[in-house]
Design a protein around this motif. Structure first.
Motif, PDB file in Angstrom:
ATOM      1  N   GLY A 127       0.812  -1.205   0.000  1.00 13.79           N
ATOM      2  CA  GLY A 127       0.000   0.000   0.000  1.00 13.79           C
ATOM      3  C   GLY A 127       0.846   1.257   0.000  1.00 13.79           C
ATOM      4  N   SER A 128       0.182   2.397   0.081  1.00 15.43           N
ATOM      5  CA  SER A 128       0.847   3.690   0.028  1.00 15.43           C
ATOM      6  C   SER A 128       1.497   4.023   1.362  1.00 15.43           C
ATOM      7  N   GLU A 129       2.807   4.246   1.352  1.00 13.77           N
ATOM      8  CA  GLU A 129       3.513   4.655   2.566  1.00 13.77           C
ATOM      9  C   GLU A 129       3.117   6.067   2.965  1.00 13.77           C
ATOM     10  N   PHE A 130       2.789   6.885   1.997  1.00  9.11           N
ATOM     11  CA  PHE A 130       2.329   8.242   2.275  1.00  9.11           C
ATOM     12  C   PHE A 130       1.077   8.228   3.149  1.00  9.11           C
ATOM     13  N   LEU A 131       0.103   7.398   2.797  1.00 11.29           N
ATOM     14  CA  LEU A 131      -1.155   7.347   3.544  1.00 11.29           C
ATOM     15  C   LEU A 131      -0.948   6.763   4.945  1.00 11.29           C
ATOM     16  N   LYS A 132      -0.047   5.809   5.075  1.00 12.87           N
ATOM     17  CA  LYS A 132       0.233   5.239   6.397  1.00 12.87           C
ATOM     18  C   LYS A 132       0.841   6.280   7.322  1.00 12.87           C
ATOM     19  N   THR A 133       1.804   7.026   6.818  1.00 13.93           N
ATOM     20  CA  THR A 133       2.443   8.040   7.662  1.00 13.93           C
ATOM     21  C   THR A 133       1.498   9.208   7.945  1.00 13.93           C
ATOM     22  N   LYS A 134       0.590   9.512   7.025  1.00  9.21           N
ATOM     23  CA  LYS A 134      -0.407  10.547   7.297  1.00  9.21           C
ATOM     24  C   LYS A 134      -1.292  10.153   8.474  1.00  9.21           C
ATOM     25  N   TYR A 135      -1.666   8.889   8.536  1.00  7.85           N
ATOM     26  CA  TYR A 135      -2.485   8.413   9.648  1.00  7.85           C
ATOM     27  C   TYR A 135      -1.707   8.497  10.964  1.00  7.85           C
ATOM     28  N   GLU A 136      -0.457   8.052  10.952  1.00 12.61           N
ATOM     29  CA  GLU A 136       0.353   8.132  12.160  1.00 12.61           C
ATOM     30  C   GLU A 136       0.584   9.582  12.565  1.00 12.61           C
ATOM     31  N   GLY A 137       0.676  10.473  11.588  1.00 14.58           N
ATOM     32  CA  GLY A 137       0.821  11.889  11.896  1.00 14.58           C
ATOM     33  C   GLY A 137      -0.400  12.453  12.604  1.00 14.58           C
ATOM     34  N   GLU A 138      -1.600  12.016  12.195  1.00 10.03           N
ATOM     35  CA  GLU A 138      -2.815  12.440  12.899  1.00 10.03           C
ATOM     36  C   GLU A 138      -2.764  12.043  14.373  1.00 10.03           C
ATOM     37  N   LEU A 139      -2.377  10.795  14.627  1.00  8.91           N
ATOM     38  CA  LEU A 139      -2.309  10.326  16.011  1.00  8.91           C
ATOM     39  C   LEU A 139      -1.267  11.106  16.802  1.00  8.91           C
ATOM     40  N   VAL A 146      -0.187  14.222  16.294  1.00 11.15           N
ATOM     41  CA  VAL A 146      -0.672  15.583  16.542  1.00 11.15           C
ATOM     42  C   VAL A 146      -1.739  15.584  17.620  1.00 11.15           C
ATOM     43  N   ARG A 147      -2.649  14.625  17.554  1.00  9.38           N
ATOM     44  CA  ARG A 147      -3.719  14.563  18.553  1.00  9.38           C
ATOM     45  C   ARG A 147      -3.172  14.261  19.948  1.00  9.38           C
ATOM     46  N   ASN A 148      -2.095  13.494  19.998  1.00  7.97           N
ATOM     47  CA  ASN A 148      -1.492  13.175  21.290  1.00  7.97           C
ATOM     48  C   ASN A 148      -0.813  14.393  21.913  1.00  7.97           C
ATOM     49  N   GLU A 149      -0.145  15.202  21.084  1.00  7.96           N
ATOM     50  CA  GLU A 149       0.562  16.373  21.607  1.00  7.96           C
ATOM     51  C   GLU A 149      -0.352  17.580  21.792  1.00  7.96           C
ATOM     52  N   PHE A 150      -1.369  17.714  20.958  1.00 14.07           N
ATOM     53  CA  PHE A 150      -2.271  18.868  21.003  1.00 14.07           C
ATOM     54  C   PHE A 150      -3.698  18.351  20.836  1.00 14.07           C
ATOM     55  N   PRO A 151      -4.334  17.899  21.918  1.00 13.25           N
ATOM     56  CA  PRO A 151      -5.669  17.264  21.797  1.00 13.25           C
ATOM     57  C   PRO A 151      -6.733  18.159  21.173  1.00 13.25           C
ATOM     58  N   ASP A 152      -6.592  19.477  21.290  1.00 11.61           N
ATOM     59  CA  ASP A 152      -7.606  20.393  20.762  1.00 11.61           C
ATOM     60  C   ASP A 152      -7.375  20.768  19.309  1.00 11.61           C
ATOM     61  N   ALA A 153      -6.444  20.102  18.646  1.00  9.67           N
ATOM     62  CA  ALA A 153      -6.156  20.425  17.251  1.00  9.67           C
ATOM     63  C   ALA A 153      -7.346  20.078  16.355  1.00  9.67           C
ATOM     64  N   THR A 154      -7.544  20.888  15.316  1.00 11.09           N
ATOM     65  CA  THR A 154      -8.556  20.631  14.298  1.00 11.09           C
ATOM     66  C   THR A 154      -7.869  20.000  13.088  1.00 11.09           C
ATOM     67  N   ILE A 155      -8.323  18.822  12.690  1.00 14.22           N
ATOM     68  CA  ILE A 155      -7.689  18.070  11.615  1.00 14.22           C
ATOM     69  C   ILE A 155      -8.627  18.008  10.412  1.00 14.22           C
ATOM     70  N   PHE A 156      -8.072  18.282   9.233  1.00 14.77           N
ATOM     71  CA  PHE A 156      -8.824  18.184   7.984  1.00 14.77           C
ATOM     72  C   PHE A 156      -8.266  17.017   7.173  1.00 14.77           C
ATOM     73  N   ARG A 157      -9.141  16.063   6.849  1.00  7.80           N
ATOM     74  CA  ARG A 157      -8.770  14.925   5.997  1.00  7.80           C
ATOM     75  C   ARG A 157      -9.245  15.266   4.583  1.00  7.80           C
ATOM     76  N   CYS A 158      -8.291  15.620   3.726  1.00  9.08           N
ATOM     77  CA  CYS A 158      -8.603  16.231   2.438  1.00  9.08           C
ATOM     78  C   CYS A 158      -8.495  15.225   1.298  1.00  9.08           C
ATOM     79  N   SER A 159      -9.403  15.350   0.339  1.00  6.39           N
ATOM     80  CA  SER A 159      -9.321  14.547  -0.888  1.00  6.39           C
ATOM     81  C   SER A 159      -8.481  15.303  -1.914  1.00  6.39           C
TER      82      SER A 159
END
Length: 425
Positions: free
Chosen positions: A186-198, A200-213
Motif C-alpha cells: 500500500g501507500s507509505e504516504f497514507l500510512k504516515t499521514k495516519y500516524e501523523g494524525e495520532l 498531533v492529537r497526542n501532543e495537542f488534543p484540541d487540534a482541528t484536523i482536515f482529511r482532504c481529498s
C-alpha cells in the motif's frame, strides 16, 4: 511608642504604645496606580479588512502551497497578522507579501527539524496552521519526517508556547492499512499521514484536523499530474488502473477547503474535531479524466485522446520511478509524481462519514461549476475564435456515480486484474 509615617518615609507624630486609638492612611496616589497587564498591540483596530487588525497573529506553515495561498489571502482579508515560515530561497515567498497591509505579513526562515526555528515562528502567535506536505520522498526528507515527526514537533511546541488553536492537514485515505492497487504494502504516504494524525492529537488534543481529498485549483498537483507528459504514453493515451472504471474520486475545489479552514478558526465546535474536506460529488476516475481532457479540447476526434490500461503499460511505472528518484524537478517539473502517487491515484476515496465542510458553513462547488475555469489556460484550441456560441465544441458533463453504482463497482473491483479481460470477471 509606635511611629506613624506618611508615604515617603517622613514621620508625622508618635502614638504611645498601647493606646486604644489607631490612625491609618488609606489614600492612594495616582503615581501608585498599578497598570493592568494589557497587550495593546493585540487589540483589534480598524473597521475590518486588510487595513485593520483582527487581533489574531497566525503562523502558516506551508503558506506557499496551493491551499496555503488561499488561506493566506483570506487571513489578510480579515486583518490578521501573518507569519510565514519558509525553507530555502525567500524569493518564492515574496508573492505573498501583497496578501496583507504594510507590517501585517512577516517571513521567518525555519527548518522542520530545528526546534528553535519552529519555536521562534510560533512564539507570538495564537493560531498555527500546518499545511506542510510532500507527495514524494527526497534524500533530505522522508515521509516520516514530513508527515509524522514534523507535525508532532510543531504540535508539541505549540502546546508549550501556549498557542490557542492548531489546524493540521491530513488525507481522506489516511489509514494504517490503506486500500492497495499494485503496491503490495500500500501507500507509505497514507500510512504516515495516519500516524501523523495520532501524533498531533497526542501532543495537542484540541487540534482541528482536515482529511482532504484531491484538491483542484490554479497550479495544483492533481490537474498538473493528470495533464503531465509523464502521465501519458507516446500515443496520447492516459494509463489508469483498470482504466479508471473501478476507482472513485471525490475532488474538492481549493477555495472551499480554504473557506472551511477559516470558518473552523472561529467555531468553538471545531476544537478537537476531525473534518473530511471532500467535494459534493463522486466520479469514477475514467469519467473524471475524460471530462477534464474534453474541457481542454483534447477529445478523441481532435487529439486522439484515449484511456489505456495501466497494468499493461510498463513505461508508466518506469517514468514514475524515474520521476521520484531524480534529484531535480520533483516538485515543479514532475509535480511530485512517483510510484506512491500513482498508487494513490489508483484507489478510491474512502469517506468515513465524519463532519465535513458543510458543517462549517461552506457552500460546496461542483466540478462542473469550477473545473472549466481552472482548465481554461490548458485549452489546446483556446486561440480559436468562434463566430457564435453554437460553433463552440460541446462537452459532455461528468456523470456523478450513485451509491448503488459505487457499491456494485466495489464488488467487481475485488476481482482484481481479472477485470482487464472483458467478460471474465
Amino acid at each position: 511608642m509606635a511611629g506613624l509615617t506618611v508615604r515617603g518615609g517622613m514621620p508625622m507624630l508618635k502614638i504611645p504604645t498601647g493606646s486604644a486609638g489607631a490612625i491609618s492612611v488609606s489614600q492612594q496616589y495616582s503615581s501608585e496606580v498599578k497598570t493592568r497587564d494589557i497587550n495593546l498591540a493585540a487589540m483589534k483596530r480598524g473597521r475590518g479588512g486588510r487595513s485593520s487588525f483582527s487581533g489574531d497573529v497566525v503562523t502558516v506553515f506551508g503558506a506557499n502551497g496551493l491551499i496555503g495561498r488561499g488561506v493566506a489571502n483570506r487571513l489578510g482579508k480579515n486583518g490578521s497578522q501573518m507569519i510565514f515560515p519558509y525553507r530555502g530561497d525567500h524569493y518564492k515567498m515574496m508573492r505573498l507579501k501583497v496578501v496583507g497591509d504594510l507590517g501585517q505579513v512577516l517571513f521567518c526562515p525555519f527548518d522542520i527539524k530545528d526546534e528553535d526555528s519552529i519555536r521562534k515562528a510560533v512564539s507570538r502567535s495564537n493560531i498555527v496552521i500546518n499545511l506542510i506536505g510532500r507527495g514524494i520522498e527526497t534524500k533530505n526528507f522522508s515521509y516520516s519526517d514530513v508527515n509524522i515527526t514534523g507535525p508532532e514537533r510543531i504540535a508539541r511546541i505549540c502546546r508549550e508556547m501556549g498557542v490557542k488553536r492548531l489546524v493540521h492537514m491530513s488525507h481522506v485515505n489516511a489509514s494504517p492499512n490503506p486500500e492497495t492497487a499494485f503496491l503490495s504494502k500500500g501507500s507509505e504516504f497514507l500510512k504516515t499521514k495516519y500516524e501523523g494524525e495520532l501524533a498531533v492529537r497526542n501532543e495537542f488534543p484540541d487540534a482541528t484536523i482536515f482529511r482532504c481529498s484531491d484538491v483542484f485549483g490554479q497550479q495544483d498537483t492533481f490537474v498538473n499530474t493528470i495533464f503531465s507528459m509523464l502521465s501519458r504514453n507516446g500515443f496520447r493515451g492516459v494509463p489508469l488502473y483498470l482504466k479508471g472504471n473501478y476507482t472513485v474520486k471525490q475532488p474538492v475545489w481549493m477555495s472551499d477547503v480554504a473557506e472551511g479552514i477559516m470558518n473552523s478558526l472561529c467555531d468553538p465546535a471545531a476544537v478537537g474535531e476531525t473534518y473530511e474536506a471532500i467535494g459534493p460529488e463522486r466520479f469514477t476516475m475514467n469519467e473524471l479524466v475524460r471530462y477534464m481532457y474534453e474541457l481542454s479540447g483534447r477529445t478523441n476526434e481532435e487529439w486522439n485522446f484515449h484511456i489505456t490500461e495501466l497494468m499493461l503499460d510498463p513505461t508508466a511505472f518506469m517514468k514514475a520511478y524515474f520521476a521520484q528518484k531524480t534529484p531535480f524537478g520533483g516538485n515543479r517539473v514532475f509535480h511530485q509524481f512517483g510510484l506512491d502517487s500513482l498508487e494513490r491515484m489508483s484507489i478510491s476515496d474512502n469517506v468515513q462519514n465524519l463532519p465535513n465542510l458543510t458543517d462549517l458553513g461552506v457552500k460546496l462547488h461542483t466540478v462542473e461549476e469550477k473545473m472549466g475555469w481552472e482548465l481554461a489556460p490548458r485549452n489546446a484550441f483556446g486561440y480559436y475564435y468562434y463566430d457564435t456560441p453554437e460553433d463552440m465544441p460541446k462537452v459532455r458533463s461528468a456523470a456523478p456515480i450513485t451509491f448503488s453504482e459505487e457499491r456494485a463497482l466495489k464488488m467487481k473491483r475485488e476481482n482484481g486484474l481479472l477485470n482487464i479481460i472483458p467478460g471474465l470477471a
